[in-house]
Design a protein around this motif. Structure first.
Motif, PDB file in Angstrom:
ATOM      1  N   ARG A 251      -6.429  -4.726  -1.546  1.00 19.81           N
ATOM      2  CA  ARG A 251      -5.570  -5.897  -1.731  1.00 19.81           C
ATOM      3  C   ARG A 251      -4.904  -6.307  -0.429  1.00 19.81           C
ATOM      4  N   LEU A 252      -4.402  -5.318   0.312  1.00 18.71           N
ATOM      5  CA  LEU A 252      -3.719  -5.624   1.571  1.00 18.71           C
ATOM      6  C   LEU A 252      -4.710  -6.165   2.611  1.00 18.71           C
ATOM      7  N   ALA A 253      -5.895  -5.590   2.676  1.00 23.78           N
ATOM      8  CA  ALA A 253      -6.895  -6.078   3.623  1.00 23.78           C
ATOM      9  C   ALA A 253      -7.282  -7.524   3.318  1.00 23.78           C
ATOM     10  N   LYS A 254      -7.405  -7.848   2.054  1.00 25.49           N
ATOM     11  CA  LYS A 254      -7.748  -9.209   1.670  1.00 25.49           C
ATOM     12  C   LYS A 254      -6.623 -10.182   2.005  1.00 25.49           C
ATOM     13  N   ALA A 255      -5.370  -9.742   1.790  1.00 32.27           N
ATOM     14  CA  ALA A 255      -4.228 -10.599   2.111  1.00 32.27           C
ATOM     15  C   ALA A 255      -4.150 -10.871   3.612  1.00 32.27           C
ATOM     16  N   ILE A 256      -4.442  -9.850   4.422  1.00 32.99           N
ATOM     17  CA  ILE A 256      -4.412 -10.036   5.876  1.00 32.99           C
ATOM     18  C   ILE A 256      -5.500 -11.018   6.302  1.00 32.99           C
ATOM     19  N   TYR A 257      -6.690 -10.879   5.740  1.00 29.28           N
ATOM     20  CA  TYR A 257      -7.782 -11.764   6.126  1.00 29.28           C
ATOM     21  C   TYR A 257      -7.528 -13.205   5.693  1.00 29.28           C
ATOM     22  N   GLU A 258      -6.877 -13.359   4.536  1.00 30.21           N
ATOM     23  CA  GLU A 258      -6.570 -14.703   4.043  1.00 30.21           C
ATOM     24  C   GLU A 258      -5.306 -15.275   4.657  1.00 30.21           C
ATOM     25  N   LYS A 259      -4.667 -14.534   5.564  1.00 32.97           N
ATOM     26  CA  LYS A 259      -3.480 -14.991   6.287  1.00 32.97           C
ATOM     27  C   LYS A 259      -2.309 -15.254   5.348  1.00 32.97           C
ATOM     28  N   ASP A 260      -2.217 -14.462   4.290  1.00 34.57           N
ATOM     29  CA  ASP A 260      -1.132 -14.601   3.310  1.00 34.57           C
ATOM     30  C   ASP A 260      -0.027 -13.623   3.686  1.00 34.57           C
ATOM     31  N   VAL A 261       0.938 -14.094   4.455  1.00 32.05           N
ATOM     32  CA  VAL A 261       1.991 -13.213   4.955  1.00 32.05           C
ATOM     33  C   VAL A 261       2.864 -12.706   3.818  1.00 32.05           C
ATOM     34  N   SER A 262       3.281 -13.587   2.922  1.00 29.64           N
ATOM     35  CA  SER A 262       4.188 -13.184   1.849  1.00 29.64           C
ATOM     36  C   SER A 262       3.538 -12.152   0.933  1.00 29.64           C
ATOM     37  N   HIS A 263       2.258 -12.338   0.612  1.00 25.28           N
ATOM     38  CA  HIS A 263       1.583 -11.389  -0.272  1.00 25.28           C
ATOM     39  C   HIS A 263       1.411 -10.020   0.407  1.00 25.28           C
ATOM     40  N   SER A 264       1.072 -10.013   1.697  1.00 27.86           N
ATOM     41  CA  SER A 264       0.904  -8.742   2.405  1.00 27.86           C
ATOM     42  C   SER A 264       2.227  -7.985   2.497  1.00 27.86           C
ATOM     43  N   LEU A 265       3.330  -8.707   2.759  1.00 31.68           N
ATOM     44  CA  LEU A 265       4.637  -8.036   2.795  1.00 31.68           C
ATOM     45  C   LEU A 265       5.048  -7.542   1.412  1.00 31.68           C
ATOM     46  N   GLN A 266       4.670  -8.270   0.373  1.00 29.55           N
ATOM     47  CA  GLN A 266       4.974  -7.847  -0.991  1.00 29.55           C
ATOM     48  C   GLN A 266       4.224  -6.551  -1.337  1.00 29.55           C
ATOM     49  N   ILE A 267       2.968  -6.456  -0.929  1.00 31.52           N
ATOM     50  CA  ILE A 267       2.197  -5.236  -1.178  1.00 31.52           C
ATOM     51  C   ILE A 267       2.804  -4.059  -0.414  1.00 31.52           C
ATOM     52  N   LEU A 268       3.228  -4.296   0.838  1.00 33.07           N
ATOM     53  CA  LEU A 268       3.862  -3.241   1.623  1.00 33.07           C
ATOM     54  C   LEU A 268       5.143  -2.773   0.957  1.00 33.07           C
ATOM     55  N   GLU A 269       5.956  -3.702   0.454  1.00 36.44           N
ATOM     56  CA  GLU A 269       7.190  -3.337  -0.231  1.00 36.44           C
ATOM     57  C   GLU A 269       6.895  -2.498  -1.469  1.00 36.44           C
ATOM     58  N   GLU A 270       5.865  -2.866  -2.196  1.00 35.01           N
ATOM     59  CA  GLU A 270       5.497  -2.135  -3.406  1.00 35.01           C
ATOM     60  C   GLU A 270       5.071  -0.700  -3.081  1.00 35.01           C
ATOM     61  N   LEU A 271       4.308  -0.556  -1.998  1.00 31.37           N
ATOM     62  CA  LEU A 271       3.843   0.777  -1.620  1.00 31.37           C
ATOM     63  C   LEU A 271       4.994   1.660  -1.160  1.00 31.37           C
ATOM     64  N   LEU A 272       5.882   1.098  -0.327  1.00 28.65           N
ATOM     65  CA  LEU A 272       6.995   1.892   0.175  1.00 28.65           C
ATOM     66  C   LEU A 272       7.975   2.259  -0.930  1.00 28.65           C
ATOM     67  N   SER A 273       8.130   1.384  -1.924  1.00 29.40           N
ATOM     68  CA  SER A 273       9.017   1.702  -3.049  1.00 29.40           C
ATOM     69  C   SER A 273       8.467   2.836  -3.902  1.00 29.40           C
ATOM     70  N   MET A 274       7.140   3.069  -3.822  1.00 32.11           N
ATOM     71  CA  MET A 274       6.522   4.171  -4.548  1.00 32.11           C
ATOM     72  C   MET A 274       6.661   5.491  -3.794  1.00 32.11           C
ATOM     73  N   GLY A 275       7.331   5.472  -2.649  1.00 28.68           N
ATOM     74  CA  GLY A 275       7.570   6.698  -1.896  1.00 28.68           C
ATOM     75  C   GLY A 275       6.483   7.043  -0.901  1.00 28.68           C
ATOM     76  N   LYS A 276       5.608   6.094  -0.569  1.00 24.49           N
ATOM     77  CA  LYS A 276       4.553   6.378   0.383  1.00 24.49           C
ATOM     78  C   LYS A 276       5.129   6.463   1.799  1.00 24.49           C
ATOM     79  N   ASP A 277       4.610   7.385   2.564  1.00 21.56           N
ATOM     80  CA  ASP A 277       5.048   7.572   3.939  1.00 21.56           C
ATOM     81  C   ASP A 277       4.437   6.476   4.820  1.00 21.56           C
ATOM     82  N   PRO A 278       5.253   5.770   5.620  1.00 18.31           N
ATOM     83  CA  PRO A 278       4.695   4.699   6.471  1.00 18.31           C
ATOM     84  C   PRO A 278       3.624   5.196   7.438  1.00 18.31           C
ATOM     85  N   SER A 279       3.820   6.390   7.996  1.00 18.67           N
ATOM     86  CA  SER A 279       2.830   6.927   8.931  1.00 18.67           C
ATOM     87  C   SER A 279       1.505   7.207   8.228  1.00 18.67           C
TER      88      SER A 279
END
Length: 562
Positions: A251-279
C-alpha cells in the motif's frame, strides 16, 4: 523441571541436526572415521549457528563406546553422561566469567591427569576471545602440546580478538549464517513433531528476522506460539518480530508511486501507532523495493525474496514502476536510514523522506505530450548533425592535406657540438693519448657507478673516446639526446674531469660530439689540415686506395700505419 524453551529442547544431538554447516560437520565426521582428530579446534561464527552444539557432539563422538563412528549413538553410558553433564571429563568453561590467569593455570595443572570415565578429556571454552592477555599466554604452551588424552575446543563470535599464536595452534572452522530456507525446514520439522500449527509464511517471516541464527529463530517461534495460542499466523509473526506486513508495504509503495502524500503519511501513522519500530520499518521498505527490483530483473529468483510474496498485487505494481524509479527509492531510503541512526526523532525523518519522494516525482515526471516533443527534437538534432558531418568530410580532408607539410617540421632545438674545442683537441691529438684513455675507459665507468652517478653513467652507453690530447679528449655519443643531456649537466662534466685526473694523473676536459656530427667535423678538419706527423691520430690521406677503404668501412674501423 518446568517448561524448557524450544532451542534447549531441540538442541542438536547429532551432526545431522546441525543445520546449514555441512562444510564443518562433514570434515569432522571424516576425521572421526579416519581417527585423525586434532588436539585443538577453533569454532568461530555468528551467534546461534551451532558452535557449542557441534563441540558437544564432537566430545560425545570421540568418547562413544562404539567409536570410531561419524555420529554419537546417544545410547551408551558415555554419550548419555556427556549429554546430561554427569561426566566430569567433558568440561564447559565460560571464558566471559572465567577469563583470569588463575582459571587457566588451574586447567594447565589438571590437564595432565588422565580422564576418569571416558577415553578423552575435552575442554570446551566458550567465548574464548574474552580471555585476558595473561590467560592466553598461560594457555599457549598447553594448547600447543597437550597430553594425548586431552582435546581443546574453543568457540568464539569474534575471532579477530584472539591472538594469532592461539589461532595457529588450532584447526579453525568458520560457521556461517544459516540460510532462511534451512531455518524454515528445521522449524517445520519441530512444528510437525510437536504438533504445533504454524503458517508457512509466518515461518518465513521468523526465519528472516532471525538473521541467520537458529537459536534466535526458535526463540521467536516460541514467543509466537505463546502469543498466538493454537496456531501461529502471519500477524502473530509480524507482531513478535516487529516487521511490517506485505500488504502494508504494498500500500505504501503504491501511494509513493502515485504521489499521494496524504495517503502515504496516513499509512505511516497507522504503522507507527501499531508499535512498529521506525528503523525496522525503513529496513522493510528497502528490502521490499529490493525484492521488486529482483523480480523485474530475475523473476526466477523468487526464493531469494526477503519481504514479499509474488502475489498478483505485487506483480501488477512491479510491472508499473520502472527500474530507474526503484533505484532512486532505494537510494533515498538508504540515506534516510543512515540519518536516522543519529537522531532522537526518527519519525520526522521518515515523514520528510516520504514527502520528498512524492514531491520529487511530481516535479520530475513530464507529461506524455512533452516527452513526445522532446523525442521529436532529439530526432531533428540527430538529422542536422548527420548533415553537418557529411558536409564536413571534404573540408576536413583538404585541411589535413594543407596542414601535412607543416606537421613535418621538426620542433625543438638540436644539439650543436663545440666545433672549435673539438678542432683544438684534434690539432694536439696523439695515438698514445687516445690509447691511454681507451685502456682505462672501463675504470672510468666503474668510478661513475661508485659515486652514485649510475643514472648519468647510463648516458655513456654506446659512447667511446675517438680522439685525445694531453689536456682533453673527444667523446663520441651514439645518440644526440644523450650527448646533449651529458654536456648540459655541469655535475657530470666535472665528475668526468675529476675521474680522469684520478686515473690518468692528468685533468682531461671532455668534449662531447654526436655520432651524426662527428664524421662531418673530422672530414672538415682533414680537408683543412695537412699533418705529416706519424704520431697524429688523424691525418689527411690522398692515397686513392685509402680513400676507397674509408668509403667501404668508415674511419672508425680504418687504421693507417706508415
Amino acid at each position: 523441571m518446568g517448561y524448557q524453551a524450544l532451542y534447549r529442547v531441540w538442541r542438536p544431538q547429532q551432526f545431522l541436526d546441525v543445520v546449514g554447516q555441512e562444510h564443518v560437520t562433514k570434515t569432522l565426521q571424516n576425521a572421526l572415521m579416519q581417527q585423525k582428530v586434532s588436539h585443538a579446534y577453533l569454532f568461530s561464527g555468528p551467534r546461534g549457528t551451532g558452535k557449542t552444539s557441534a563441540a558437544k557432539i564432537l566430545s560425545k563422538a570421540v568418547n562413544c563406546e562404539k567409536a570410531p563412528v561419524n555420529e554419537p549413538c546417544n545410547e551408551c553410558a558415555a554419550c548419555r553422561g556427556i549429554s546430561d553433564n554427569s561426566i566430569p571429563d567433558v568440561i564447559e568453561i565460560d571464558a566471559a566469567s572465567n577469563n583470569g590467569v588463575e582459571e587457566i593455570r588451574d586447567i594447565r595443572d589438571k590437564v595432565k591427569y588422565a580422564p576418569n570415565a571416558v577415553k578423552f578429556k575435552v575442554y570446551i571454552v566458550d567465548e574464548v576471545h574474552m580471555l585476558s592477555q595473561g590467560a592466553f599466554n598461560a594457555l599457549l604452551k598447553t594448547l600447543e602440546e597437550p597430553p594425548k588424552h586431552v582435546i581443546f575446543i574453543l568457540a568464539t563470535t569474534e575471532p579477530h580478538k584472539i591472538p594469532l599464536t592461539i589461532i595457529s595452534r588450532c584447526q579453525r572452522f568458520d560457521f556461517k549464517r544459516i540460510q532462511p530456507q534451512d531455518i524454515v525446514g528445521r522449524m517445520s520439522q519441530i512444528a510437525s513433531e510437536t504438533g504445533i500449527a504454524c503458517n508457512d509464511q509466518a515461518m518465513h517471516i521468523i526465519a528472516r528476522a532471525a538473521e541467520g541464527g537458529m537459536r534466535d529463530a526458535l526463540s521467536l517461534l516460541d514467543q509466537a506460539i505463546s502469543f498466538g495460542g493454537e496456531e501461529v499466523t502471519v500477524e502473530d509473526a509480524l507482531t513478535v518480530t516487529g516487521s511490517v506486513s506485505h500488504a502494508f508495504l504494498g500500500r505504501l509503495a503504491k501511494a509513493i508511486y502515485e504521489k499521494d502524500v496524504s495517503h502515504s503519511l496516513q499509512i505511516l501513522e497507522e504503522l507507527l501507532s501499531m508499535g512498529k519500530d521506525p528503523s525496522r520499518f525503513i529496513e522493510d521498505m528497502i528490502l521490499y523495493f529490493r525484492d521488486m527490483l529482483l523480480y523485474k530483473t530475475a523473476p526466477s529468483l523468487s526464493d531469494s525474496f526477503e519481504r514479499v510474496l509474488a502475489d498478483p498485487g505485487f506483480k501488477e505494481l512491479a510491472e508499473v514502476i520502472p527500474a530507474d524509479h526503484i533505484y532512486g527509492l532505494i537510494d533515498n531510503f538508504n540515506k534516510t536510514q543512515q540519518e536516522m541512526k543519529w537522531t532522537n526523532t526518527p519519525r520526522i525523518f521518515l515523514e520528510v523522506a516520504l514527502v520528498k519522494l512524492c514531491h520529487q516525482e511530481r516535479t520530475t515526471d513530464a507529461p506524455s505530450g512533452q516527452v513526445e516533443e522532446l523525442k521529436q527534437r532529439i530526432s531533428d538534432l540527430e538529422q542536422q548533425l548527420n548533415e553537418i558531418r557529411e558536409k564536413g568530410v571534404a573540408v576536413t580532408s583538404e585541411e589535413k592535406a594543407v596542414a601535412r607539410p607543416k606537421a613535418q617540421r621538426v620542433s625543438g632545438k638540436a644539439y650543436k657540438a663545440p666545433v672549435g674545442k673539438i678542432t683544438q683537441v684534434l690539432r694536439q691529438a696523439t695515438k698514445q693519448d687516445l690509447n691511454t684513455v681507451k685502456g682505462r675507459w672501463g675504470e672510468v665507468l666503474e668510478q661513475l657507478g661508485q659515486q652514485n652517478l649510475k643514472s648519468l653513467a647510463a648516458l655513456l652507453n654506446g659512447a667511446e673516446p675517438v680522439a685525445a690530447s694531453s689536456s682533453a679528449f673527444v667523446l663520441k655519443f651514439k645518440y644526440d639526446i644523450h650527448c646533449q643531456m651529458a654536456m648540459d649537466n655541469s655535475r657530470f662534466v666535472e665528475a668526468m674531469a675529476a675521474i680522469m685526473q684520478q686515473i690518468t694523473g692528468r685533468r682531461l676536459d671532455m668534449a662531447g660530439v654526436p655520432e651524426s656530427q662527428w664524421q662531418q667535423i673530422r672530414e672538415e678538419f682533414l680537408a683543412v689540415q695537412h699533418i705529416d706527423s706519424p704520431d697524429a691520430d688523424v691525418k689527411q690521406e690522398s692515397d686513392p686506395f685509402i680513400e676507397e677503404a674509408r668509403k667501404l668501412v668508415g674511419d672508425d674501423l680504418l687504421e693507417i700505419k706508415e
